[in-house]
Write an enzyme that holds these catalytic residues in place. Structure first.
Site, short mmCIF file in Angstrom:
data_model
loop_
_atom_site.label_atom_id
_atom_site.label_comp_id
_atom_site.label_asym_id
_atom_site.label_seq_id
_atom_site.Cartn_x
_atom_site.Cartn_y
_atom_site.Cartn_z
N LYS A 66 4.19 -9.11 3.98
CA LYS A 66 2.86 -8.51 3.84
C LYS A 66 2.05 -9.38 2.87
O LYS A 66 1.83 -9.04 1.71
CB LYS A 66 2.96 -7.07 3.34
CG LYS A 66 1.76 -6.22 3.68
CD LYS A 66 2.06 -4.74 3.52
CE LYS A 66 0.94 -3.91 4.11
NZ LYS A 66 1.24 -2.46 4.02
N GLU A 95 2.79 -5.26 17.11
CA GLU A 95 2.50 -4.21 16.15
C GLU A 95 1.09 -3.69 16.39
O GLU A 95 0.35 -4.18 17.25
CB GLU A 95 2.59 -4.77 14.72
CG GLU A 95 1.60 -5.90 14.45
CD GLU A 95 1.83 -6.61 13.11
OE1 GLU A 95 2.76 -6.21 12.39
OE2 GLU A 95 1.07 -7.55 12.82
N THR A 131 0.86 -1.18 0.00
CA THR A 131 0.00 0.00 0.00
C THR A 131 0.90 1.23 0.00
O THR A 131 1.75 1.37 0.87
CB THR A 131 -0.93 0.00 1.23
OG1 THR A 131 -1.66 -1.23 1.27
CG2 THR A 131 -1.92 1.15 1.14
#
Length: 270
Positions: free
Chosen positions: A140, A173, A27
């Site tokens: 990811k 996270e 992204t």
């Protein structure tokens, strides 16, 4: 949206990205017609593809397709999805020499409140605990069900992000961000060798620390240590940097190092 370079919004029901979440994504923020941190994003996309043995498209091809989208919208959020491709044979095992599918999209920029950057955000501790899988750690990949379930735990609009711990209680996270804490002028960020996503903004903050002579440690730490930190902040490629104002009774009203890092991330050429 472009699918393999062609405008469209449909993929095959045989695509392994749909069937198994067999793919990776990035992204990216687009500002004034420029793709922010493009070399870093492509390098990480390539690394993630290599880790999963997915054919990664050439950088020039992806950049040209992004440029076509940016001609229509100079500001926004771009997303690149690379799946392993289509496979009609049933079963989890992929066949050899598959042609990957690339899906590129560009959506309007997200409008976050200014106070998120100047005063910080509220953070909550998620009930969901991240499982350990070292072979997927840092990547990811498209299997984001843990994040989906964690994000569904709250609906309070004043809570901007959720904090994810692993099965042993280690801080890992945010639901959509990487985390740093500050103690005695030093930076600490969680070790992501067993789970979590290693974002490029995390990489940039670690580089900021090295450039400015600020010790930065990548290690495990728990919630108790986090709650007595001097500062806590979150980063990702879309939000940039948000200081944390409140978490589980701990309040942080001053963010001197966070503000320094935020300024550098916003203006450093990358």
């Amino acid at each position: 949206m472009l699918i393999n370079g062609v405008p469209g919004d449909q993929v095959s029901i045989h695509d392994r990205g749909l069937l198994y979440g067999d793919g990776v994504f990035r992204t990216l923020r687009v500002l004034g017609g420029c793709i922010q941190c493009w070399p870093r994003h492509y390098r990480k996309l390539q690394q993630d593809c290599v880790a999963l043995r997915i054919t990664c498209p050439e950088a020039a091809l992806l950049f040209e397709e992004l440029r076509r989208l940016i001609e229509q919208r100079p500001d926004g959020v771009a997303k690149i999805i690379i799946t392993r491709g289509e496979q009609t044979a049933r079963g989890y095992a992929p066949v050899e020499n598959m042609i990957s599918t690339r899906i590129l999209s560009l959506t309007p920029p997200l409008d976050y409140p200014d106070r998120n950057y100047s005063h910080g955000v509220r953070l909550r501790i998620c009930d969901l605990r991240l499982a350990h899988q070292p072979k997927l750690a840092g990547i990811k990949h498209l299997n984001r069900l843990e994040n989906v379930l964690a994000a569904a735990e709250w609906s309070d609009p004043d809570i901007a992000e959720g904090l994810l711990l692993d099965i042993f209680g280690n801080v890992i996270e945010g639901v959509r961000s990487n985390l740093f804490m500050v103690r005695n002028g030093e930076l600490f960020t969680p070790n992501l060798s067993s789970c979590g996503v290693a974002g490029i903004q995390r990489e940039r903050v670690i580089e900021w620390a090295a450039k400015h002579g600020v010790p930065c440690w990548v290690r495990q730490f728990g919630l108790a240590e986090l709650l007595v930190a001097d500062e806590v902040f979150l980063v990702n490629s879309v939000i940039g940097l948000w200081p944390v104002r409140e978490l589980s009774g701990s309040d942080w009203s001053h963010h001197p190092i966070s503000m320094q890092v935020q300024e550098w991330l916003n203006h450093a050429h990358d």
